[in-house]
Write a protein that holds these residues in place. Structure first.
Motif, PDB file in Angstrom:
ATOM      1  N   GLU A  35       0.834  -1.194   0.000  1.00 53.60           N
ATOM      2  CA  GLU A  35       0.000   0.000   0.000  1.00 53.60           C
ATOM      3  C   GLU A  35       0.874   1.250   0.000  1.00 53.60           C
ATOM      4  N   ASN A  36       0.278   2.356  -0.417  1.00 55.20           N
ATOM      5  CA  ASN A  36       1.021   3.610  -0.419  1.00 55.20           C
ATOM      6  C   ASN A  36       1.171   4.150   1.004  1.00 55.20           C
ATOM      7  N   LEU A  37       2.318   4.737   1.271  1.00 49.41           N
ATOM      8  CA  LEU A  37       2.552   5.432   2.532  1.00 49.41           C
ATOM      9  C   LEU A  37       2.167   6.894   2.308  1.00 49.41           C
ATOM     10  N   THR A  38       0.995   7.292   2.818  1.00 47.48           N
ATOM     11  CA  THR A  38       0.443   8.604   2.493  1.00 47.48           C
ATOM     12  C   THR A  38       0.921   9.684   3.461  1.00 47.48           C
ATOM     13  N   LEU A  39       0.725  10.918   3.021  1.00 50.42           N
ATOM     14  CA  LEU A  39       1.027  12.056   3.885  1.00 50.42           C
ATOM     15  C   LEU A  39       0.196  11.986   5.168  1.00 50.42           C
ATOM     16  N   LEU A  40      -1.056  11.551   5.041  1.00 56.00           N
ATOM     17  CA  LEU A  40      -1.910  11.439   6.230  1.00 56.00           C
ATOM     18  C   LEU A  40      -1.351  10.413   7.203  1.00 56.00           C
ATOM     19  N   ASP A  41      -0.843   9.287   6.679  1.00 54.49           N
ATOM     20  CA  ASP A  41      -0.198   8.287   7.548  1.00 54.49           C
ATOM     21  C   ASP A  41       0.947   8.925   8.336  1.00 54.49           C
ATOM     22  N   ILE A  42       1.742   9.707   7.641  1.00 53.34           N
ATOM     23  CA  ILE A  42       2.922  10.328   8.266  1.00 53.34           C
ATOM     24  C   ILE A  42       2.501  11.341   9.324  1.00 53.34           C
TER      25      ILE A  42
END
Length: 1032
Positions: free
Chosen positions: A915-922
């Protein structure tokens, strides 16, 4: 039980139970004792003489009541009352049988009242009330006395129609029913036809009461209707209406949310085919529409329209509610037009209103309402299409509506207010002074009809400012402009109206003040910022806050326009404060839950602990809301979120009460922001529609203003587009081909923008080869300012110096972000370095990056041995693996595809294996000890198209999460040549650590400067420019 069995019990009291009657278990258990009433010597009765007289009169009274019931002769009733009165006379206060005597007399009188043979119900009620007072809680006959009083109150309500009686009966049933188990006789009669159901029905027929006492009663009545009760839907609806009425009076959004929850349950209990479903659908839709108007969530409006459509389907032509259903749907479509601007919505609304009007001919009690609604829709269509026939008809319909409305009509003020607006539009067409005079007069009349906190005062203020401003534009009287501004002020600050309306009004105030050069312009900007901050704070999630901000298309330039206004007013300090307050507003809202509180902990540990605990709970509640799809569940979470937010705000207020922390979490002052320039000046580049300039915030002293008069907004937009094309074309060239277009653009950038700034730095501030921080705004954010270059030679043949020759350039999203990073760097921990690489992202996620593995090996060799080093790549480089690595390490090098989403920047991401590591995750992780991140990926420092002044990109997200120093990229990175920059960077980053030493993230800004010089012959210009430093 036989008499012998009774007598065998001897002198000790015992319980006597009664068998079920027709399957119903009696609720009475008698306490029995054997009493010896005869004298031992002569057997003569003495002590029980009075008791026997009481018994005889009581028996006689019951006999006569029974005869009265059978034969309906009043003489029997009178005899019964006389006997029971004699008994009561023999049972003075304190007598053990007084409660029974009161009850018997009261029941006889009630029987007579029911058959209209006794006129006085008040005395009967008082007798039952006195009996209840003698049988308090835990008395075995307390439930029976409660029931008796409910009967008297119910019959008095029938006879006199007193609301207080039926309300008291509901309260008594609320106490009684839990005392009567299912299956008992008392339960069966209490739940009978003239029992609790009658009381519930009558309570539901009472007028809506929005007082706290009225709503408490509705809650009591609802508790009398458990799940499955036939009256529960109607009772839910009445409570919902009362709570929404309180919202209308006081504006608490919690009341509106509660009303919607109750309405949802009522609709769920009335499936298709239920006779009253259309009513519940309409009422729920109305509440959703109210919440949309208050909070601006389009999902509420969409749901309301769907519910109104279903209700209209259930009320076809000929149905008694067809006309009201037409009007309800028309109103929602008008709201939809306001939200989305589709003229088809307004045209359909007008059609629905016209059809409703034919069903409400002259003489119909609600014709005035439909006339008003049709007039308002026609006026709105005129505003859009400028067809005079619509305006003329609207004015005629308003006049007819006002003629039909009584002076005390509760909605008359709205008709007056909207009529005023239509007259202002006519004045603009005709410039006839009497038209605008009438508009002002009727708008003032609408204000006089409203309380100070009524939500609709907002609209009266709004239309008054429209009238005064219209007249000022024709007659140019400064008094009219002042009156218009005052009504702008009142409307935008009216606390009972929703934030979106007030934000739009405040922005209108800004525009009017700027257009007419009014002195209130700065006040208007401040008001707009405060309202926007309040509005965004009501949104639970990071994404919803960004969407709420992006919805106001016209205010994107507000931060830079405010700063420009302060500059034009000669107040540079204030310009810095305004630019900071408006920029990065969403970062500010998110970061306030992570504000360091070490100083507060030292002064007051309890306050600090409470604040930190509530911050965590608010943050957790916001994150948990993201996955909720069910609207009813989302409403419940929203209520809980607001409850926690109020507690958090109270905690902040407590901290501010401490003198040393009076500005805790308030917008920073210039003296606070200047801390960002402690190690070198910060240069804020302002791109406003009113002026283009730079403000230099020095290490100490006053800010310096650098006007850029030759630069227009169109120039900046053109420059950005030309850079995009030139870089795209350069990426297709061979390394040895000349980047002519790019060189021309960098020369323009130097001459028109950076050279005037450099002149102030060198000559006014006398700064040479030191660090500077660039803080671009609006159109400046997409331009590579750090790469500005004259590409000229001096007269002596030497190359003229460029910006990177003169200064070490870094960027910062905001001054507060830089201050926050410096505050967090105080505590150093043992460094740990992780390299994360994903060169094989999988199908559909981008081409393979063949140089990633070799880049990771290169970094591994260059990182000092003193740092604990780990590496994840290939199948291990997953979203979860990368998140864990970010949290567990202080230094990070990340090599992979990076994608910036210009429309929804929180979806910008690093491409991992799964899965993509999103800005929101960060953003949702907090890494206070993190120090440095190198993002060897594409587009990691490019912002948001819709909210450019919120500088939302991957590099800023890592800085927000705790990384103090970040290397990011402005456009696509060629991984085959990036490794040369990476090698040069780390060689310059750790030149002196071969034999030990301290890894220092503050040196990260110097390393890319030296690295770009080192690779000048091997790396093309656009790939040297791509890397930028952000942070300390």
């Amino acid at each position: 039980m036989s008499w012998d069995e009774v007598l065998d019990h001897g002198d000790h009291p015992f319980d006597l139970f009664f068998p079920p009657v027709r399957g119903v278990q009696p609720c009475v258990t008698m306490k029995v004792a054997i009493v010896h009433a005869c004298d031992d010597q002569n057997g003569v009765l003495f002590d029980s003489l009075v008791d026997c007289e009481i018994a005889r009169d009581t028996d006689a009274g019951h006999v006569r009541v029974a005869r009265y019931v059978r034969r309906e002769r009043v003489s029997y009733l009178n005899d019964a009352i006389e006997h029971f009165q004699l008994v009561l006379n023999q049972c003075p206060v304190g007598h053990p049988d007084r409660a029974t005597a009161l009850t018997n007399l009261a029941w006889a009188r009630l029987k007579g009242y029911i058959r209209e043979d006794v006129q006085d119900i008040d005395t009967t009620t008082s007798l039952f009330r006195d009996a209840l007072a003698l049988r308090p809680q835990h008395h075995p006959d307390h439930p029976l006395s409660l029931y008796n009083l409910t009967q008297a109150l119910a019959w008095r309500h029938i006879g006199k129609g007193t609301a207080a009686d039926i309300c008291e009966a509901a309260q008594l049933y609320h106490e009684l029913l839990p005392l009567c188990p299912e299956g008992t006789y008392l339960r069966s009669i209490a739940a009978g036809e003239f029992g609790v159901d009658y009381v519930i029905d009558e309570c539901n027929n009472l007028p809506t009461d929005a007082s706290d006492a009225g709503i408490h009663l509705r809650r009591v009545v609802l508790e009398l209707c458990p799940l499955g009760h036939r009256l529960r839907p109607a009772t839910l609806e009445e409570l919902a209406l009362a709570v929404e009425a309180r919202f209308d009076e006081h504006g608490s959004i919690d009341d509106l949310d509660t009303s919607i929850q109750l309405g949802r349950e009522a609709v769920s209990l009335c499936p298709e085919g239920h006779a009253g479903r259309h009513t519940y659908l309409n009422n729920l839709a109305f509440s959703l529409r109210s919440r949309f108007r208050h909070q601006g969530n389009p999902n509420d409006l969409d749901e309301a329209i769907a519910l109104y459509e279903e209700a209209l389907h259930l009320c076809p032509v000929g149905h008694e509610s067809h006309d009201s259903s037409l009007g309800n749907l028309g109103g929602a479509l008008v709201d939809c037009f306001y939200e989305r601007g589709d003229i088809e919505d307004m045209t359909r609304a007008i059609s629905l209103y016209r059809e409703a009007l034919t069903l409400r001919p002259p003489g119909h009690p609600h014709r005035d309402t439909t006339l008003h609604n049709l007039a308002l829709a026609l006026e709105n269509r005129y505003d859009k299409l400028q067809v005079s026939e619509d305006l003329n008809e609207a004015i005629d319909r308003y006049r007819e509506s006002l003629r039909l409305e009584q002076l005390d009509h509760p909605m008359r003020h709205r008709t007056l207010c909207n009529f005023s607006s239509a007259l202002c539009s006519r004045f603009t067409e005709t410039q006839e002074n009497e038209v605008v005079e009438e508009a002002i007069a009727i708008c003032q009349e609408s204000l006089r009809a409203l309380s100070l906190l009524h939500p609709d005062r907002y609209f009266s203020y709004l239309h008054l400012q429209k009238a005064y401003l219209s007249r000022h534009q024709i007659l140019h009287d400064p008094t009219d402009l002042s009156l218009a501004v005052e009504n702008f002020r009142l409307a935008s600050r009216h606390p009972a109206q929703r934030f979106p309306y007030r934000i739009i009004t405040a922005h209108g105030w800004v525009a009017a003040a700027e257009t007419h050069s009014h002195t209130s312009a700065l006040e208007a900007y401040h008001t707009c910022f405060d309202l926007l901050d309040g509005h965004l704070a009501t949104r639970l999630s990071t994404i919803s806050r960004r969407e709420a901000a992006a919805a106001f298309n016209d205010i994107r330039s507000l931060p830079v326009d405010a700063a420009s206004c302060a500059i034009r007013n000669g107040n540079l300090r204030h310009a810095v404060e305004l630019a900071e307050q408006g920029r990065g507003q969403q970062w500010s809202l998110a970061s306030r839950l992570r504000t360091p509180v070490e100083d507060i902990e030292s002064a007051n540990p309890t306050l600090a602990h409470n604040y930190l605990e509530l911050s965590k709970r608010v943050s957790d509640a916001a994150q948990s809301s993201a996955a909720i799809g069910d609207r009813a569940a989302a409403d419940r979470v929203a209520i809980e979120y607001r409850r926690l937010t109020r507690q958090w705000e109270a905690s902040v207020a407590e901290i501010r009460d401490v003198p040393a922390f009076s500005r805790f979490l308030l917008p920073p002052l210039y003296t606070d922001l200047q801390a960002a320039a402690r190690q070198g000046p910060v240069i804020i580049l302002i791109a406003s529609q009113y002026s283009r300039s730079a403000i230099i915030v020095p290490t100490s002293g006053e800010p310096h203003h650098v006007p850029l008069p030759s630069v227009t907004l169109a120039d900046l937009t053109n420059l950005k587009d030309r850079f995009t094309r030139a870089i795209r074309e350069a990426s297709q060239m061979t390394p040895k081909q000349s980047r002519t277009d790019l060189i021309v653009l960098l020369r323009i950038l130097w001459n028109e923008i950076m050279l005037p700034i450099v002149n102030v730095l060198r000559h006014d501030l006398r700064l040479k080869y030191c660090r500077i921080w660039l803080c671009p705004t609006a159109a400046f954010t997409s331009i590579p300012l750090h790469a500005a270059h004259p590409f000229r030679t001096n007269q002596d043949g030497s190359r003229e110096q460029c910006l990177e020759d003169l200064y070490i350039c870094s960027y910062t999203p905001t001054l507060s972000a830089l201050v926050r990073s410096r505050q967090m760097i105080k505590k150093r921990v043992t460094p740990s370095f992780v390299t994360i690489g994903q060169g094989q992202p999988g199908a559909g996620k981008g081409k393979a990056l063949l140089a990633v593995d070799s880049e990771l090996e290169l970094v591994h060799k260059l990182v000092p041995a003193t740092a604990k080093h780990t590496s994840i790549s290939g199948d291990a480089a997953t979203r979860a693996g990368a998140l864990e690595a970010l949290q567990q390490n202080t230094w990070v090098h990340l090599a992979c595809h990076g994608k910036q989403d210009p429309k929804q920047p929180y979806n910008s991401h690093f491409v991992m294996r799964d899965e993509n590591l999103t800005l929101l995750d960060i953003m949702e992780i907090d890494i206070p000890h993190a120090e440095f991140a190198f993002l060897s990926a594409c587009h990691t420092a490019v912002g948001d198209e819709e909210t450019p002044d919120d500088v939302i990109h991957l590099a800023a997200g890592l800085q927000f999460s705790g990384f103090k120093s970040v290397i990011g990229t402005l456009w696509q990175v060629d991984d085959s040549v990036a490794k040369h920059v990476v090698k040069a960077f780390y060689e310059n980053m750790f030149p002196d650590l071969k034999d030990g030493g301290v890894m220092d993230c503050t040196k990260a800004a110097w390393a890319p400067n030296r690295a770009t010089h080192a690779v000048k012959t091997t790396v093309p210009l656009e790939q040297r420019m791509v890397f930028v430093h952000i942070g300390v």
